[in-house]
Design a protein around this motif. Sequence first.
Motif, mmCIF file in Angstrom:
data_model
loop_
_atom_site.group_PDB
_atom_site.id
_atom_site.type_symbol
_atom_site.label_atom_id
_atom_site.label_comp_id
_atom_site.label_asym_id
_atom_site.label_seq_id
_atom_site.Cartn_x
_atom_site.Cartn_y
_atom_site.Cartn_z
ATOM 1 N N ALA A 219 9.698 -15.673 10.684
ATOM 2 C CA ALA A 219 11.328 -14.521 10.896
ATOM 3 C C ALA A 219 11.473 -14.488 11.729
ATOM 4 O O ALA A 219 10.530 -14.045 12.888
ATOM 5 N N VAL A 220 12.441 -13.890 11.650
ATOM 6 C CA VAL A 220 12.835 -13.334 13.085
ATOM 7 C C VAL A 220 14.073 -11.897 12.306
ATOM 8 O O VAL A 220 14.704 -12.609 11.427
ATOM 9 N N ALA A 221 14.696 -11.477 13.540
ATOM 10 C CA ALA A 221 15.761 -10.424 13.740
ATOM 11 C C ALA A 221 16.983 -10.940 13.728
ATOM 12 O O ALA A 221 17.063 -11.606 14.744
ATOM 13 N N VAL A 222 17.756 -10.282 12.727
ATOM 14 C CA VAL A 222 19.006 -11.152 12.862
ATOM 15 C C VAL A 222 19.575 -10.036 13.853
ATOM 16 O O VAL A 222 19.445 -8.861 14.310
ATOM 17 N N ARG A 223 20.904 -9.913 14.937
ATOM 18 C CA ARG A 223 20.835 -9.439 15.975
ATOM 19 C C ARG A 223 22.397 -9.483 15.415
ATOM 20 O O ARG A 223 23.214 -10.044 14.473
ATOM 21 N N ASP A 224 23.169 -7.848 15.673
ATOM 22 C CA ASP A 224 24.426 -7.917 15.391
ATOM 23 C C ASP A 224 25.645 -8.613 15.908
ATOM 24 O O ASP A 224 26.719 -8.788 15.714
ATOM 25 N N GLU B 126 0.979 -8.512 10.801
ATOM 26 C CA GLU B 126 2.636 -7.667 11.650
ATOM 27 C C GLU B 126 3.730 -7.687 10.722
ATOM 28 O O GLU B 126 4.006 -8.811 11.117
ATOM 29 N N ALA B 127 3.996 -6.710 10.824
ATOM 30 C CA ALA B 127 5.255 -6.321 10.077
ATOM 31 C C ALA B 127 6.410 -6.719 10.573
ATOM 32 O O ALA B 127 6.359 -6.509 12.519
ATOM 33 N N LEU B 128 7.382 -6.953 10.618
ATOM 34 C CA LEU B 128 8.690 -7.398 11.169
ATOM 35 C C LEU B 128 10.094 -6.178 11.030
ATOM 36 O O LEU B 128 9.987 -6.062 9.916
ATOM 37 N N ILE B 129 10.189 -5.390 12.022
ATOM 38 C CA ILE B 129 11.113 -4.439 11.162
ATOM 39 C C ILE B 129 12.758 -4.855 11.949
ATOM 40 O O ILE B 129 12.242 -4.335 12.989
ATOM 41 N N SER B 130 13.156 -4.826 11.799
ATOM 42 C CA SER B 130 15.223 -4.978 12.065
ATOM 43 C C SER B 130 15.951 -3.730 11.357
ATOM 44 O O SER B 130 16.168 -4.330 10.135
ATOM 45 N N PRO B 131 16.829 -3.065 12.651
ATOM 46 C CA PRO B 131 16.879 -3.144 13.188
ATOM 47 C C PRO B 131 15.470 -1.847 14.524
ATOM 48 O O PRO B 131 14.949 -0.747 13.346
ATOM 49 N N ALA B 132 15.134 -2.099 15.355
ATOM 50 C CA ALA B 132 13.821 -1.285 15.777
ATOM 51 C C ALA B 132 14.582 -0.668 15.912
ATOM 52 O O ALA B 132 15.471 0.222 16.162
ATOM 53 N N THR B 133 13.497 0.538 15.433
ATOM 54 C CA THR B 133 14.138 2.095 15.676
ATOM 55 C C THR B 133 12.723 3.214 16.558
ATOM 56 O O THR B 133 11.505 2.588 16.781
ATOM 57 N N GLY B 134 12.769 3.775 17.215
ATOM 58 C CA GLY B 134 12.666 4.992 18.219
ATOM 59 C C GLY B 134 11.982 4.209 19.330
ATOM 60 O O GLY B 134 11.435 4.194 20.005
#
Length: 217
Positions: A156-161, A209-217
Amino acid sequence: MKRRVAILISGRGSNMAALIEAARASDFPAEIAVVISNRTDAAGLEKARASGISTAVIESKPFGKDRAAFEQALEATLSDHGIEVICLAGFMRLFTAEFVQRWYGRMLNIHPSLLPSFPGLDPHGQALRAGVKISGATVHFVIPETDAGPIVMQGAVAVRDDDTAETLSARILDVEHRIYPEALRLLASGRLALEGERCSTAGSGGRIEALISPATG
């Protein structure tokens, strides 16, 4: 004994190249015995030859809609090379249910989405239109239904805006090149088990490891 693999392509052979490179390792449990294309102009053929891999062309156009006749010619080539496993890498031709059944559990495909989401054409555009925050790639066993079958591995990859289909595709392609060789390694080493519509992996209890998107904190 290493499992003998045929890679089927129709175009540039990007994932083909990743599989060939991985199979160079002495401890890789499979060898790429032949690359087969249904198009004489497939760019991947020259890449395969440059890597010292045997190639074959079985043009699909003369067969028209007669899939069975095409598959008969394909089976002859597979038999000539002693093939045990097939990897589809951008192969743009559908198979009959009979051919798929003969190779069930021995034929892999890769699709650039997290199946079962976004099968078929334009998966990156589908993902962007749906507004998902994570996309990726899937290696799966082939069944008669398109982009379906027991899932072997996903990345998986994060999808960017600001992603476009092209930028998302480029990042997912990197993931494809990582997971396809690993999926073939698992199959060739006998670590995969098919249980109905699911695929399980022996010894897969490593850290996840978890992939969370969008990243928070």
